[in-house]
Design an enzyme around this catalytic site. Structure first.
Site, PDB file in Angstrom:
ATOM      1  N   ASP A 154       0.772  -1.274   0.064  1.00 25.81           N
ATOM      2  CA  ASP A 154      -0.196   0.058   0.036  1.00 25.81           C
ATOM      3  C   ASP A 154       1.045   1.232   0.203  1.00 25.81           C
ATOM      4  O   ASP A 154       1.954   1.182   0.515  1.00 25.81           O
ATOM      5  CB  ASP A 154      -0.985   0.026   1.209  1.00 25.81           C
ATOM      6  N   PHE A 235       3.876  -3.418  -6.609  1.00 25.23           N
ATOM      7  CA  PHE A 235       2.358  -3.094  -6.551  1.00 25.23           C
ATOM      8  C   PHE A 235       2.233  -2.067  -5.313  1.00 25.23           C
ATOM      9  O   PHE A 235       2.662  -2.507  -4.071  1.00 25.23           O
ATOM     10  CB  PHE A 235       1.486  -3.969  -6.635  1.00 25.23           C
ATOM     11  N   GLU A 236       1.619  -0.841  -5.664  1.00 25.74           N
ATOM     12  CA  GLU A 236       1.258   0.126  -4.688  1.00 25.74           C
ATOM     13  C   GLU A 236      -0.149   0.406  -4.877  1.00 25.74           C
ATOM     14  O   GLU A 236      -0.766   1.227  -5.826  1.00 25.74           O
ATOM     15  CB  GLU A 236       2.183   1.227  -4.611  1.00 25.74           C
ATOM     16  N   ALA A 237      -0.905  -0.098  -3.774  1.00 20.40           N
ATOM     17  CA  ALA A 237      -2.363   0.302  -3.622  1.00 20.40           C
ATOM     18  C   ALA A 237      -2.419   1.603  -2.855  1.00 20.40           C
ATOM     19  O   ALA A 237      -2.045   1.755  -1.793  1.00 20.40           O
ATOM     20  CB  ALA A 237      -2.905  -0.820  -2.773  1.00 20.40           C
TER      21      ALA A 237
END
Length: 384
Positions: A154, A235-237
């Site tokens: 995140d 991946f970065e939410a």
């Protein structure tokens, strides 16, 4: 393909919100054949779930940082799809072998902290491997010998897509493998998957996809695995408008996962799409949760109009994450945006203390005679 419909069908409804711990995911894992591959500092199990028989091996892990739970939710949505009896699930299981670690840092998840129980950032421990969780990940990596690694995280609400004024709802990175940040064949494979995912997301959340900074740090897991010649994707939410529980963002992470797997399934990795990757705007710290404009204050007998900003702090309270808005910046906001912007139109600032905003003060105050701000937002109750 109707990606949103797929997510609605396979969304794991038992997982919701920001606070996701072992007690939330263990009942789900009982449905599958899982293996305990190690334990955390405090002795909590670290689970591995493997599925599929295909030749392409993909390793995914989430909640390396305990307070980054969005990708864990999306990962379980994806697991539901993988295990479905439909044509797509069967196809993915026949073409890929997945090794999934859905919660690498269970101690941090329980405490809702970035670090593990020894206050170590596991994503800066790839070389030292000083922590049991770091050693588990490396052991799984070496035993599984993946063709691709997905590092699921995140990012905070402060990140936007360059200077567009849009939040970075999803961001990607093909980490560097050396100080020069060269692009070799291995890194290019990761880049191609990112480009494929971005093409799909741009149809759904245009201009809300960012590219994370690729400064090289061999202590980071992604940089290390890329250095070890395995294409790795970060991946970065991030934030979607008004989605502080990250329920909308989880959908787009799920869609990205599915789109990337489809690309690997349908495409021979040839050609050069590096330029498309570099055209994804870079993440930039340009947001506050609240920006207040044109606020009149009286400071030392002098009236002036100022702008200031507030930011939520995430606080774990009774097994739930609450959001406490605090003053974060006063003036010098020319290059910043607010997820919520409140124009006081010259109304006077009042509070129950000194009568002007101060850094780290709770964002509870009045604007003029008719507007009450509570926890950053305009109160629904009329002032008395």
């Amino acid at each position: 393909m109707n990606y949103s419909a797929f997510h609605e069908k396979y969304k794991e409804s038992s997982l919701f919100g920001r606070y996701i711990t072992l007690k939330h995911i263990e009942p789900l894992l009982t449905k599958f054949q899982v293996q305990i591959v190690g334990h955390s500092v405090l002795g909590k199990p670290i689970y591995q779930y493997k599925t599929g028989t295909g030749p392409i091996k993909i390793l995914m892990w989430s909640q390396m940082h305990g307070n980054e739970s969005t990708t864990t939710k999306a990962l379980f949505d994806f697991i539901n799809l993988l295990n479905a009896d439909g044509e797509l699930g069967k196809k993915m299981r026949s073409e890929f072998t997945f090794c999934l670690l859905p919660m690498l840092n269970p101690d941090g998840a329980s405490a809702y902290t970035r670090e593990n129980a020894n206050t170590v950032d596991l994503n800066r421990d790839a070389q030292n491997q000083s922590q049991p969780e770091s050693r588990v990940l490396r052991q799984v990596f070496e035993a599984f010998q993946p063709h691709y690694c997905y590092n699921l995280h995140d990012q905070r609400t402060i990140f936007g897509v360059a200077d567009t004024g849009n939040p970075a709802t999803v961001s990607f990175l093909a980490p560097a493998y050396n100080e020069a940040r060269d692009i070799n064949e291995v890194r290019t494979k990761a880049i191609k998957v990112i480009v494929a995912m971005n093409k799909v997301l741009q149809q759904l959340i245009p201009n809300q996809v960012g590219r994370f900074d690729d400064s090289f740090n061999i202590n980071c897991v992604g940089d290390t695995f890329q250095y070890l010649n395995v294409p790795t994707i970060l991946f970065e939410a991030g934030h979607f408008q008004h989605d502080y529980q990250r329920e909308t963002t989880r959908k787009y992470i799920f869609i990205a996962l599915l789109a990337g797997i489809q690309f690997l399934s349908n495409t021979d990795i040839v050609g050069n799409e590096i330029q498309y990757y570099l055209e994804i705007p870079q993440n930039k710290v340009v947001f506050y949760d609240f920006v207040y404009k044109n606020v009149k204050i009286n400071y030392d007998g002098i009236e002036k109009i100022i702008n200031f900003a507030a930011q939520f702090k995430e606080v774990l309270t009774k097994d739930a994450v609450t959001f406490e808005a605090r003053i974060a910046q006063i003036e010098q906001l020319e290059n910043y945006f607010g997820h919520v912007v409140i124009d006081a139109k010259g109304a006077r600032y009042r509070d129950d203390a000194d009568g002007f905003p101060k850094i780290d003060q709770k964002a509870d105050f009045y604007l003029g005679e008719s507007m009450k701000i509570v926890n950053g937002s305009i109160s629904n109750h009329n002032m008395v």
